[in-house]
Each structure stands twice: as structure tokens, then as C-alpha cells.
Scaffold this active site. Structure first.
Site, PDB file in Angstrom:
ATOM      1  CG  PHE A  45      -0.304   0.450   2.501  1.00 55.81           C
ATOM      2  CD1 PHE A  45      -0.156   1.801   2.791  1.00 55.81           C
ATOM      3  CD2 PHE A  45       0.183  -0.471   3.424  1.00 55.81           C
ATOM      4  CE1 PHE A  45       0.466   2.231   3.960  1.00 55.81           C
ATOM      5  CE2 PHE A  45       0.803  -0.064   4.586  1.00 55.81           C
ATOM      6  CZ  PHE A  45       0.950   1.290   4.846  1.00 55.81           C
TER       7      PHE A  45
ATOM      8  CD  GLU B 248      -5.517  -5.727   0.275  1.00 55.71           C
ATOM      9  OE1 GLU B 248      -4.595  -5.657  -0.559  1.00 55.71           O
ATOM     10  OE2 GLU B 248      -5.412  -6.345   1.361  1.00 55.71           O
TER      11      GLU B 248
ATOM     12  CB  CYS C  98      10.356  -0.273   2.725  1.00 59.55           C
ATOM     13  SG  CYS C  98      11.063   0.355   1.215  1.00 59.55           S
TER      14      CYS C  98
ATOM     15  CE  LYS D 246      -3.125  -8.348  -4.349  1.00 61.33           C
ATOM     16  NZ  LYS D 246      -3.591  -7.349  -3.345  1.00 61.33           N
TER      17      LYS D 246
HETATM   18  P1  NAD Z   1       1.612  -6.580   3.034  1.00 62.50           P
HETATM   19  O1  NAD Z   1       2.669  -7.612   3.085  1.00 62.50           O
HETATM   20  O2  NAD Z   1       0.518  -6.633   4.028  1.00 62.50           O
HETATM   21  O3  NAD Z   1       0.880  -6.606   1.587  1.00 62.50           O
HETATM   22  C1  NAD Z   1       1.616  -6.607   0.389  1.00 62.50           C
HETATM   23  C2  NAD Z   1       0.798  -7.311  -0.681  1.00 62.50           C
HETATM   24  O4  NAD Z   1       0.588  -8.671  -0.293  1.00 62.50           O
HETATM   25  C3  NAD Z   1      -0.574  -6.690  -0.919  1.00 62.50           C
HETATM   26  O5  NAD Z   1      -0.838  -6.686  -2.306  1.00 62.50           O
HETATM   27  C4  NAD Z   1      -1.500  -7.623  -0.163  1.00 62.50           C
HETATM   28  O6  NAD Z   1      -2.794  -7.699  -0.739  1.00 62.50           O
HETATM   29  C5  NAD Z   1      -0.799  -8.965  -0.261  1.00 62.50           C
HETATM   30  N1  NAD Z   1      -1.056  -9.828   0.901  1.00 62.50           N
HETATM   31  C6  NAD Z   1      -1.268  -9.421   2.186  1.00 62.50           C
HETATM   32  N2  NAD Z   1      -1.462 -10.485   2.981  1.00 62.50           N
HETATM   33  C7  NAD Z   1      -1.358 -11.592   2.202  1.00 62.50           C
HETATM   34  C8  NAD Z   1      -1.452 -12.990   2.451  1.00 62.50           C
HETATM   35  N3  NAD Z   1      -1.676 -13.469   3.678  1.00 62.50           N
HETATM   36  N4  NAD Z   1      -1.282 -13.843   1.430  1.00 62.50           N
HETATM   37  C9  NAD Z   1      -1.042 -13.368   0.185  1.00 62.50           C
HETATM   38  N5  NAD Z   1      -0.950 -12.043  -0.119  1.00 62.50           N
HETATM   39  C10 NAD Z   1      -1.096 -11.169   0.882  1.00 62.50           C
HETATM   40  O7  NAD Z   1       2.344  -5.150   3.054  1.00 62.50           O
HETATM   41  P2  NAD Z   1       1.706  -3.718   3.160  1.00 62.50           P
HETATM   42  O8  NAD Z   1       1.167  -3.522   4.540  1.00 62.50           O
HETATM   43  O9  NAD Z   1       0.804  -3.461   2.011  1.00 62.50           O
HETATM   44  O10 NAD Z   1       3.009  -2.803   2.951  1.00 62.50           O
HETATM   45  C11 NAD Z   1       3.867  -2.433   3.998  1.00 62.50           C
HETATM   46  C12 NAD Z   1       5.058  -3.370   4.088  1.00 62.50           C
HETATM   47  O11 NAD Z   1       5.753  -3.389   2.842  1.00 62.50           O
HETATM   48  C13 NAD Z   1       6.084  -2.918   5.114  1.00 62.50           C
HETATM   49  O12 NAD Z   1       6.540  -4.039   5.812  1.00 62.50           O
HETATM   50  C14 NAD Z   1       7.191  -2.313   4.270  1.00 62.50           C
HETATM   51  O13 NAD Z   1       8.466  -2.319   4.861  1.00 62.50           O
HETATM   52  C15 NAD Z   1       7.147  -3.198   3.077  1.00 62.50           C
HETATM   53  N6  NAD Z   1       7.764  -2.561   1.928  1.00 62.50           N
HETATM   54  C16 NAD Z   1       8.999  -3.005   1.565  1.00 62.50           C
HETATM   55  C17 NAD Z   1       9.643  -2.404   0.501  1.00 62.50           C
HETATM   56  C18 NAD Z   1      11.007  -2.866   0.081  1.00 62.50           C
HETATM   57  O14 NAD Z   1      11.457  -2.414  -0.947  1.00 62.50           O
HETATM   58  N7  NAD Z   1      11.670  -3.740   0.806  1.00 62.50           N
HETATM   59  C19 NAD Z   1       9.026  -1.350  -0.183  1.00 62.50           C
HETATM   60  C20 NAD Z   1       7.758  -0.938   0.212  1.00 62.50           C
HETATM   61  C21 NAD Z   1       7.129  -1.568   1.278  1.00 62.50           C
END
Ligand code: NAD
Length: 500
Positions: free
Chosen positions: A150, A177, A282, A174
Site C-alpha cells: 500500500f 487493495e 520501507c 495485483k
Molecule cells: P503486506 O505484506 O501486508 O501486503 C503486500 C501485498 O501482499 C498486498 O498486495 C497484499 O494484498 C498482499 N497480501 C497481504 N497479505 C497476504 C497474504 N496473507 N497472502 C497473500 N498475499 C497477501 O504489506 P503492506 O502492509 O501493504 O506494505 C507495507 C510493508 O511493505 C512494510 O513491511 C514495508 O516495509 C514493506 N515494503 C517493503 C519495501 C522494500 O522495498 N523492501 C518497499 C515498500 C514496502
């Protein structure tokens, strides 16, 4: 009336047939403004089928055709910076200037993709043996998928698809959401730029959609960016299904401040990097490690600056920091501050009570600053992903380095010093994928790759830059002999071919 966000499959919007939708909230008002369709297995299959069909011609298209479309897309993106930034602010909450910054950093990767012809130049060795030449080329994989978080709803997809499609692949995205509208705007701009239908598709949804992409036999590679537990799951599951996978996870980024540093510059950097985008980056700095006797002075300088940050709706030009993405996340961030004193931290600023007049239902939290934080505190151990900066104290550089290297995360890190030798030592000794020297958020430019170490990245490839081109292509080596008509026939030889 509530807006509806649908899928984008085969070059047009496709209404969600599953009947399942998720709410999208404006974080500044707390109001549900949009319903986003959640894809079923059949809908994901339809997107992958559209991408597979498009690959038949896109995979064979010329570099000139692909890059001319990307140049047009770049111009459209440039002209629509504000429109995309407005969509981001309305669903993510970040301030408009910050949203514009994310579009600019995504545009950098489009720039790189416009020049993919240089990256895809193969290698040729002539006369490796008598009349034998060898060339190495790289070819696209087919249908590839991206799953994104997000916190950068425009930039992170643009870390992936411009390079993937420039290399000749077709793409299924994807997006998160929680803020899905920017991805649809991007799909429309790609179509307007002349991208053939089916080359870029968007399916919205949750675990159902993600899991189908991870198991679909026609998806050849998966790029993921998100939290560490999900990144680990994506890497394990996609690998078990035989796919190439890069999964970037969460972070806890440390900023080491040596006693000789310019403390004003260090305090400016710490405040900007900790509280920008309300800490939902991040690459946010979430832990400052103060070495030696400078701790009190540094914390005071950080406090002075942090207190002045103006918190308000992202579309108010006077706001410097917006709300958090959801109420649930806001409440979780607050628990780290509420429990900090009991865990031995000194609470310098407590933002948990912050409200914004006229926006009482927004997901607000103010600035928090915790000092003398023990490494055992949850506020130090977890990725909080909110406007909470922890300060740790050490006596020496070595202790600071050991502390940073003991963290399970290894995304970005920074050192602030005037000592070139110390900075050089840190670059070589620290266990993180991206290092800043007097630069708090060392996000690489598009032509260098982005990626962390340890629990911040699962897989071999970093994202974009040369690694991006490698990830989205596979190598082929062609060995050629064109005999001269005057040559005598080689005859049968059952020995293993030797070059001579
Ligand atoms: P998230 O892991 O909750 O979600 C990321 C994606 O995975 C979304 O599209 C979501 O719909 C999907 N998802 C969530 N739960 C899932 C599940 N159980 N099974 C399958 N798919 C699932 O992350 P977020 O809250 O959207 O984003 C924040 C996180 O992203 C933080 O931890 C941040 O550090 C990390 N991030 C990392 C980088 C990097 O480059 N390392 C960059 C941006 C964000």
C-alpha cells in the site's frame, strides 16, 4: 455515491464477477469512498490468459516498437503527475508533495525502460575456435506477475512492469487493495500510449488472487514487495511452484551518528527520514544510533525539529505529514508508544493523543520520539511503520555496528560523520543492501538496483537496474560454425568437443 474500482484485463475495465469487494478509505476523513473488486480464481485466470495471448505478439515485437510505446507512456505519465498524486493522497493519505515524489521516482524506472535496448545488447565472441562464434542473448520469460504494497501504490508497480514489458514480457499486477486507484490510472495511460491489449493487466484482491498467481502454471516469475512474513511466504510458495521469484520484505533502518558528525545536518536528516510519509516507508529511518557523548544534544535537536511538524490532510498544502493508512494500523502503532516506558524507554515525545480539528474520524497519530531504547523493547525489535523514532546509545562505533548487524532486517542504513575512513569502513562492514553516507534514505537511482539483505529480501535479484533486466529475462548462448566451402569435411569424432 461510492466509487467502484474494477479489474483491467485485456485492455479494458472488467467488472468484478465474484461479487466480493473491499472498502477503500480516505485516511484523513475515515470515510469509505470506494469499493474495490476482489478477484476470484476465474478472474485471475482470465487476466493470465489475456497476458498469455498478448505475449504471442509482444514477445516477438521489435525493441523499437516497445521503446516507442514506453516513450509515449513516459510523456503521459509526466503530464499526469498531479492526477496520479491526487489519487494516492485520497487513498493512502500522504501529502501531495510526497505523492509527487513517488511518481517522480517511478518515472525514473520508465526512463530506464525507454533505454532497454542498451541493456539488452547481447555479447559476441568471434573465432573462439576455428570459424566458430559464440553469442549470448537474453530473452523474455512470458507472463510475469507483480504483487505490491500500500505504501507506494504508483512507484512500486513502476519498479517492476516498465522493465518487464520493455524486455518483452506481459504483466499481471495485483496492487494493494487499500489504495488501488493509481494502478488503474496507470493502466489507462499505458493503453493511451498504444500498449497492445493484454500486455498489462490489473487484478485487485486479497490472498485468493495472490495465491492463484503463485500457483498458476502460466505465470513464469513473481515480483513481490511488502511485509517480511508475506515476502517469505511468497518466496517459498512461488519457488515450490517452480517460478522465478524476488520478494522484498520489511525493514528497520538504522542511522549511525558518530561524534564528529554535523549534528544539525544529522537531526534534519533523522526527522525527515523518520517522519516523512508518517514513517510508512520501507526506507524510513526508525532507529538512530548515537555514538559517544553526543546523544543528549542530538536528541534535543531532533525533538526541536519534530515538534514543529504540521500534521493534517494530505491535500492541504500546509500539511507536512498525513494520517496512517487504516484505523487498525494507527491503533497498532500507538501500542508501541504506550508500552515504551514500561520497556525501559524514555518517552521524549508521545503522539498518541494527536487529533486534527475538523477531521476527527481520520487515522491520526502525532510524532513520537523514544530515547535510550533497549534492544529488547518491542518498539525497537518490530517494524512499526509509523511516525515513531527510537534512539539507541552506544559507547563506540564497534558497538553500534554490532547492534545494527544483529538486526534481522538489512534494507537500508546510513552513517553520519565527517570522517571518510570511518564511512568507508562502515560501507564495507555493515550488513545491509543499501548504504547512505550522510544520506538518510539511500534509495538507488533507477540505473542501480534496489534491494535489502537478510529478512528484507528473499531471492537472488534486487529490483530494477541491471538486476531487473536479468530477473525478467533468461540467458541463451548460441555457438555457430559457418564452414568455409574450401574446408575439408570435419569427419566423425566422438570425443568431447575441444576448442582449437
Ligand atoms: P503486506 O505484506 O501486508 O501486503 C503486500 C501485498 O501482499 C498486498 O498486495 C497484499 O494484498 C498482499 N497480501 C497481504 N497479505 C497476504 C497474504 N496473507 N497472502 C497473500 N498475499 C497477501 O504489506 P503492506 O502492509 O501493504 O506494505 C507495507 C510493508 O511493505 C512494510 O513491511 C514495508 O516495509 C514493506 N515494503 C517493503 C519495501 C522494500 O522495498 N523492501 C518497499 C515498500 C514496502
Amino acid at each position: 455515491m461510492t466509487k467502484i474500482v474494477n479489474h483491467w484485463i485485456g485492455g479494458k475495465t472488467v467488472e468484478g464477477a465474484s461479487g466480493t469487494h473491499g472498502p477503500v478509505t480516505n485516511p484523513a476523513t475515515g470515510e469509505v469512498t470506494t469499493k474495490v473488486a476482489f478477484a476470484s480464481v476465474d478472474e485471475v485466470d482470465a487476466a493470465v490468459a489475456a497476458a498469455k495471448e498478448a505475449y504471442v505478439t509482444w514477445g516477438q515485437s521489435s525493441l523499437a516498437q516497445r521503446t516507442s510505446i514506453l516513450f509515449k507512456f513516459r510523456a503521459l505519465l509526466d503530464a499526469n503527475r498531479d492526477a496520479i498524486a491526487e489519487l494516492i493522497t485520497a487513498e493512502h493519505g500522504k501529502v501531495h508533495g510526497d505523492a509527487l515524489g513517488e511518481v517522480a521516482r517511478g518515472l525514473e524506472i520508465v526512463d530506464l525502460a525507454c533505454g532497454i535496448n542498451v541493456q539488452l545488447k547481447g555479447e559476441l565472441s568471434t573465432q573462439v575456435a576455428s570459424r566458430v562464434d559464440v553469442s549470448s542473448i537474453r530473452q523474455p520469460l512470458g507472463v510475469v506477475a507483480g504483487i505490491t504494497p500500500f505504501n507506494f501504490p504508483a512507484m512500486v508497480p513502476m519498479w517492476m512492469f516498465p522493465i518487464a514489458i520493455a524486455c518483452g514480457n506481459t504483466f499481471v499486477l495485483k496492487p494493494s487493495e487499500k489504495d488501488p486507484s493509481a494502478s488503474l490510472k496507470i493502466a489507462e495511460l499505458l493503453s493511451e500510449a498504444g500498449l497492445p491489449d493484454g500486455v498489462f493487466n490489473v487484478v485487485h484482491g486479497d490472498k485468493v488472487a495472490v495465491d492463484r498467481l503463485l500457483e498458476h502454471p502460466d505465470v513464469k516469475a513473481v515480483s513481490f514487495v511488502g511485509s517480511t512474513p508475506i515476502a517469505r511466504y511468497i518466496h517459498t510458495t512461488a519457488s515450490a511452484n517452480g517460478k522465478r521469484v524476488q520478494a522484498l520484505g520489511g525493514a528497520k533502518n538504522h542511522m549511525l551518528v558518530l561524534p564528529d558528525a554535523d549534528l544539525d545536518a544529522a537531526a534534519d536528516a533523522a526527522v525527515s527520514a523518520a517522519y516523512g510519509s508518517a514513517g510508512e516507508r520501507c526506507m524510513a529511518i526508525s532507529a538512530v544510533v548515537a555514538v559517544g557523548s553526543i546523544g543528549d544534544e542530538l536528541v534535543e535537536k531532533i525533538r526541536e525539529r519534530a515538534e514543529k511538524i504540521k500534521i493534517g490532510p494530505g491535500d492541504d498544502p500546509t500539511s507536512e505529514m498525513g494520517p496512517l493508512i487504516t484505523k487498525v494500523h494507527r491503533d497498532k502503532v500507538a501500542t508501541y508508544v504506550e508500552g515504551a516506558a514500561a520497556e525501559g524507554c524514555e518517552v521524549i515525545l508521545d503522539g498518541t493523543g494527536h487529533t486534527v480539528e475538523g477531521f476527527e474520524d481520520g487515522h491520526w497519530i502525532g510524532i513520537s520520539l523514544l530515547d535510550k531504547v533497549p534492544t529488547s523493547a518491542k518498539a525497537y525489535q518490530d517494524e512499526i511503520f509509523g511516525p515513531v523514532l527510537t534512539v539507541l546509545r552506544t559507547g563506540t562505533y564497534e558497538e553500534a555496528l554490532d547492534l545494527i548487524n544483529a538486526s534481522p532486517f538489512g534494507n537500508g542504513t546510513a552513517i553520519f560523520t565527517r570522517d571518510g575512513g570511518a564511512a568507508r569502513r562502515f560501507q564495507l562492514e555493515v550488513e545491509a543492501g543499501m548504504v547512505g553516507v550522510n544520506v538518510p534514505i539511500p534509495v538507488p537511482v533507477g540505473y542501480h538496483s534496489f534491494g535489502g539483505w537478510k529478512d528484507s529480501l528473499f531471492g537472488d535479484h534486487h529490483i530494477y537496474g541491471n538486476d531487473g533486466t536479468h530477473f525478467y529475462t533468461r540467458g541463451k548462448v548460441v555457438t555457430t560454425r559457418w564452414p568455409d566451402p574450401a574446408d575439408a569435411p570435419a569427419g566423425v569424432d566422438l570425443g568431447f568437443p575441444r576448442n582449437h
